[in-house]
Design an enzyme around this catalytic site. Sequence first.
Site, short mmCIF file in Angstrom:
data_model
loop_
_atom_site.label_atom_id
_atom_site.label_comp_id
_atom_site.label_asym_id
_atom_site.label_seq_id
_atom_site.Cartn_x
_atom_site.Cartn_y
_atom_site.Cartn_z
N GLU A 31 0.86 -1.17 0.00
CA GLU A 31 0.00 0.00 0.00
C GLU A 31 0.91 1.23 0.00
OE1 GLU A 31 -2.50 -0.18 3.41
OE2 GLU A 31 -3.61 -1.94 2.73
N ASP A 85 -5.50 8.87 10.38
CA ASP A 85 -4.11 8.46 10.62
C ASP A 85 -3.59 9.00 11.95
OD1 ASP A 85 -3.79 7.07 8.20
OD2 ASP A 85 -3.55 8.96 7.14
#
Length: 289
Positions: A60, A71
Site C-alpha cells: 500500500e 491516521d
Amino acid sequence: MTDAATSPRAGQGRIEAVFARCRAEGRAALVTYVMAGDPDAETSLKVLEALPRAGADIVEFGLPFTDPMADGPAIQAAGLRALKGGQNVARTLELVRRFRAGDAGTPVILMGYYNPIHTYGVPRFLDDAVAAGVDGLIVVDLPPEEDDELCLPALAKGLAFVRLATPTTDERRLPAVLANTAGFVYYVSITGITGTATPDFGKVSEAVGRIRRHTELPVVVGFGVKSGAHAAAIAKGADGVVVGSALVDALHRSLGPDGQAGDGTVSAVETLVRELADGVRGAARGPAV
C-alpha cells in the site's frame, strides 16, 4: 445489469493471484504500507522496491494529504515530510510507474483520501493510475453512499476498490460496505486512528469470521500490528495482515536530525518487514486442499 463488484475485471489480476498463492501455501498475505515521498522521492522508491524483496506480498502506497483524519501521529508526520518535499498525486503515480518497470507481480494499492484525487480529476486520475500499474484504491473518507464519485468508475477501469470494515460496522451496515468492494476487505482491528493501540486478537478473529459469512473476498486485518508476534497472531485467523505505522516509525527513526534519509533508512524498513514476514509465514496453516 451486472453489479460492478462482480465484473470480470474487478478483484482480478495481481491481487487475486497473490491471495491464491497464499492460500495454496496455507498462510496469510503480508500487506505493507509506506507513505509515498517519505522522506524524499528517491528514497521512497527504494523503500517501495525493498518491500517485496523482504517478504511483502502486497504494498500500500500512501497518498500524502494535509488533513489525514484516520491516521495517527506517525503517518501524519510522514505525510507532512512528503508534502514538504513536493510529493503529490502525479509524482506518486510516477513512482509507481518506476516501481512497476522492475516488478510486474506485486500488487500496488494507493491509500489515502478523496480530496487529492478530486483535485487531480477523477477520470484523469483513474486513467493515469491504470497506466502506471496501480491495482487498487483504498479511499478512507468515501462511504458507500458516495460510490458514484470514485468507486464505480474505478471498478469500471478494472481497479479494485477496497473498503474498510470496523468494529462498529454492524450486521445492518456490513452489506452496504461490501456491496461494491473488490480485491479484499480491510478490517480495522481497533477503533480510532492508526498506530495507537494493540488489537484484541480474540475479538479480531471473531470479527473476521463474521465478515466471512457475508463475502467470499479475502479479509485482511490492519491497525495496531507492530511486530512479528502481532502479525503471527493475526495471521492465524485472517487472510492477510496489514502493517503501516510500525514501518513508518522504523523509517522515521533512521532519519538524520534534519529529516534526511541515512545509509540505514531502507534497511531499517526492510529488516522489520522480514520480521513481519517470518511471523506471517510461521503462522502457516498448511497448504490448501
